[in-house]
Design a protein around this motif. Structure first.
Motif, PDB file in Angstrom:
ATOM      1  N   GLN A 196      -8.551   4.413 -17.310  1.00  0.00           N
ATOM      2  CA  GLN A 196      -9.290   5.413 -16.529  1.00  0.00           C
ATOM      3  C   GLN A 196     -10.288   6.165 -17.414  1.00  0.00           C
ATOM      4  OE1 GLN A 196      -5.803   7.014 -14.502  1.00  0.00           O
ATOM      5  NE2 GLN A 196      -6.282   5.832 -12.674  1.00  0.00           N
ATOM      6  N   ARG A 198     -13.642   4.096 -17.817  1.00  0.00           N
ATOM      7  CA  ARG A 198     -14.270   3.657 -16.563  1.00  0.00           C
ATOM      8  C   ARG A 198     -15.792   3.577 -16.640  1.00  0.00           C
ATOM      9  NH1 ARG A 198     -11.553   5.867 -11.683  1.00  0.00           N
ATOM     10  NH2 ARG A 198     -10.704   3.792 -11.843  1.00  0.00           N
ATOM     11  N   ASP A 202     -17.613  -2.599 -16.901  1.00  0.00           N
ATOM     12  CA  ASP A 202     -17.852  -3.037 -15.530  1.00  0.00           C
ATOM     13  C   ASP A 202     -16.534  -3.523 -14.925  1.00  0.00           C
ATOM     14  OD1 ASP A 202     -20.571  -2.521 -15.709  1.00  0.00           O
ATOM     15  OD2 ASP A 202     -20.995  -4.510 -16.545  1.00  0.00           O
ATOM     16  N   GLU A 203     -16.495  -3.513 -13.617  1.00  0.00           N
ATOM     17  CA  GLU A 203     -15.289  -3.927 -12.890  1.00  0.00           C
ATOM     18  C   GLU A 203     -14.800  -5.312 -13.310  1.00  0.00           C
ATOM     19  OE1 GLU A 203     -14.155  -2.099  -9.425  1.00  0.00           O
ATOM     20  OE2 GLU A 203     -14.483  -0.884 -11.218  1.00  0.00           O
ATOM     21  N   GLU A 204     -15.745  -6.203 -13.584  1.00  0.00           N
ATOM     22  CA  GLU A 204     -15.380  -7.593 -13.879  1.00  0.00           C
ATOM     23  C   GLU A 204     -15.228  -7.885 -15.374  1.00  0.00           C
ATOM     24  OE1 GLU A 204     -14.508  -9.777 -11.385  1.00  0.00           O
ATOM     25  OE2 GLU A 204     -14.641  -7.862 -10.332  1.00  0.00           O
ATOM     26  N   ARG A 255      -9.061  -8.723 -15.751  1.00  0.00           N
ATOM     27  CA  ARG A 255     -10.307  -8.016 -15.462  1.00  0.00           C
ATOM     28  C   ARG A 255     -10.016  -6.545 -15.172  1.00  0.00           C
ATOM     29  NH1 ARG A 255     -14.687 -11.696 -14.732  1.00  0.00           N
ATOM     30  NH2 ARG A 255     -13.932 -13.832 -14.562  1.00  0.00           N
ATOM     31  N   TYR A 256     -10.969  -5.693 -15.532  1.00  0.00           N
ATOM     32  CA  TYR A 256     -10.764  -4.241 -15.460  1.00  0.00           C
ATOM     33  C   TYR A 256     -10.261  -3.781 -14.089  1.00  0.00           C
ATOM     34  CZ  TYR A 256     -11.543   0.754 -15.583  1.00  0.00           C
ATOM     35  OH  TYR A 256     -11.350   2.104 -15.496  1.00  0.00           O
ATOM     36  N   SER A 257     -10.932  -4.219 -13.032  1.00  0.00           N
ATOM     37  CA  SER A 257     -10.579  -3.679 -11.709  1.00  0.00           C
ATOM     38  C   SER A 257      -9.194  -4.154 -11.280  1.00  0.00           C
ATOM     39  CB  SER A 257     -11.630  -4.061 -10.668  1.00  0.00           C
ATOM     40  OG  SER A 257     -11.781  -5.457 -10.651  1.00  0.00           O
ATOM     41  N   THR A 307      -6.450  -2.330 -13.411  1.00  0.00           N
ATOM     42  CA  THR A 307      -6.292  -0.921 -13.051  1.00  0.00           C
ATOM     43  C   THR A 307      -5.544  -0.791 -11.732  1.00  0.00           C
ATOM     44  OG1 THR A 307      -8.363  -0.453 -14.196  1.00  0.00           O
ATOM     45  CG2 THR A 307      -7.553   1.249 -12.705  1.00  0.00           C
ATOM     46  N   ARG A 308      -5.957  -1.592 -10.764  1.00  0.00           N
ATOM     47  CA  ARG A 308      -5.296  -1.556  -9.451  1.00  0.00           C
ATOM     48  C   ARG A 308      -3.816  -1.909  -9.593  1.00  0.00           C
ATOM     49  NH1 ARG A 308      -5.927  -5.741  -5.578  1.00  0.00           N
ATOM     50  NH2 ARG A 308      -7.627  -6.558  -6.851  1.00  0.00           N
TER      51      ARG A 308
END
Ligand code: CTP
Ligand code: MG
Length: 230
Positions: free
Chosen positions: A96, A99, A103-105, A175-177, A180-181
């Motif tokens: 977090q 962030r 990037d998300e990917e 991957r980041y997103s 995190t999820r």
């Protein structure tokens, strides 16, 4: 869309209870350097890694000296004073905190500060095996010993089928997103893959190395030094 980049995130906010040294184990001297310095140096020198983030506890009193003694880490490593009560929390806090910088990917390689035996070639092996993967995965070792499940009296309750078992290591790369999820939704997992599995996905197992073991108990220290001096 940009080509995904690779970032390292090192949780280093533990206290090393089982090792029982007078300082947190990630700062113990191993082969002439703090354990964490070995890990940071390896990632900082990896050309595929865009940047390195290390998560330490808010009241960490050792990282400033470590960084000051390591000019080669300047500009390659950012310290985040966001450690949590568990490894999972430290990793999520770190994600977090970065962030805005990823990037998300982008791929995040999460690696224990307590695995100083990681090498350039293991990082490269993981990234080249998983770069095109839809889920991501982790370094792990096929289990070689016969496994026994014990009861309360240390009597064998059962011999466990070993054939398909692997021992999880790090880095674990997602991957980041997605990562995190997964960590937000998971309740008390001991590694990133465990959180991703709870989403119904199957992380890929990539063969690691015995030298990448986690320094956990007092007798591990001599073995770690042996690998580091090799
Ligand atoms: N870690 C963390 N934040 C925590 C707990 C652990 O960042 N609250 C990190 C450790 O610093 C280590 C990694 O997670 O790099 C793996 O954890 P482990 O080997 O269990 O280290 P400790 O928790 O410090 O050791 P112990 O469980 O023996 O206390
Ligand atoms: Mg622990």
């Amino acid at each position: 869309m940009n080509t995904p980049r690779y970032f390292a995130l090192i949780p280093a906010a533990g206290v090393g209870t089982r090792l029982g040294a007078t300082i947190p184990k990630q700062y113990m001297q191993l082969a002439g350097q703090p354990m964490l310095a070995h890990v940071l140096t390896t990632f900082a020198a990896a050309s595929l890694i865009s940047h390195v983030f290390v998560v330490v506890s808010a009241d960490d009193g050792y990282i400033a000296d470590l960084m000051a003694a390591a000019p080669h880490l300047q500009g390659r490593v950012t310290v985040l004073f966001h450690g949590g009560a568990s490894r999972q929390e430290s990793v999520l806090n770190g994600l977090q905190a970065i962030r805005q910088q990823v990037d998300e990917e982008d791929w995040i390689l999460v690696h224990d500060a307590a695995r100083p035996g990681l090498t350039q070639s293991l990082i490269q092996h993981l990234i080249t095996t998983l770069g095109g993967d839809l889920v991501g995965g982790l370094l792990a070792l096929p289990v070689v010993d016969t496994l026994k499940r014990g009861d309360q009296n240390a009597r064998v309750a059962q011999t466990v089928e070993r054939a398909a078992l692997w021992a999880a290591q790090t880095p674990q790369m997602f991957r980041y997103s997605l990562l995190t999820r997964a960590l937000i939704l998971a309740d008390a997992v001991t590694d990133e893959a465990g959180a991703v599995e709870l989403l119904g996905l199957q992380p890929r197992l990539v063969e690691g190395s015995p030298r990448n073991f986690k320094v956990t108990l007092p007798h591990d220290v001599a073995l770690a030094e042996m690998f580091l001096k090799e």
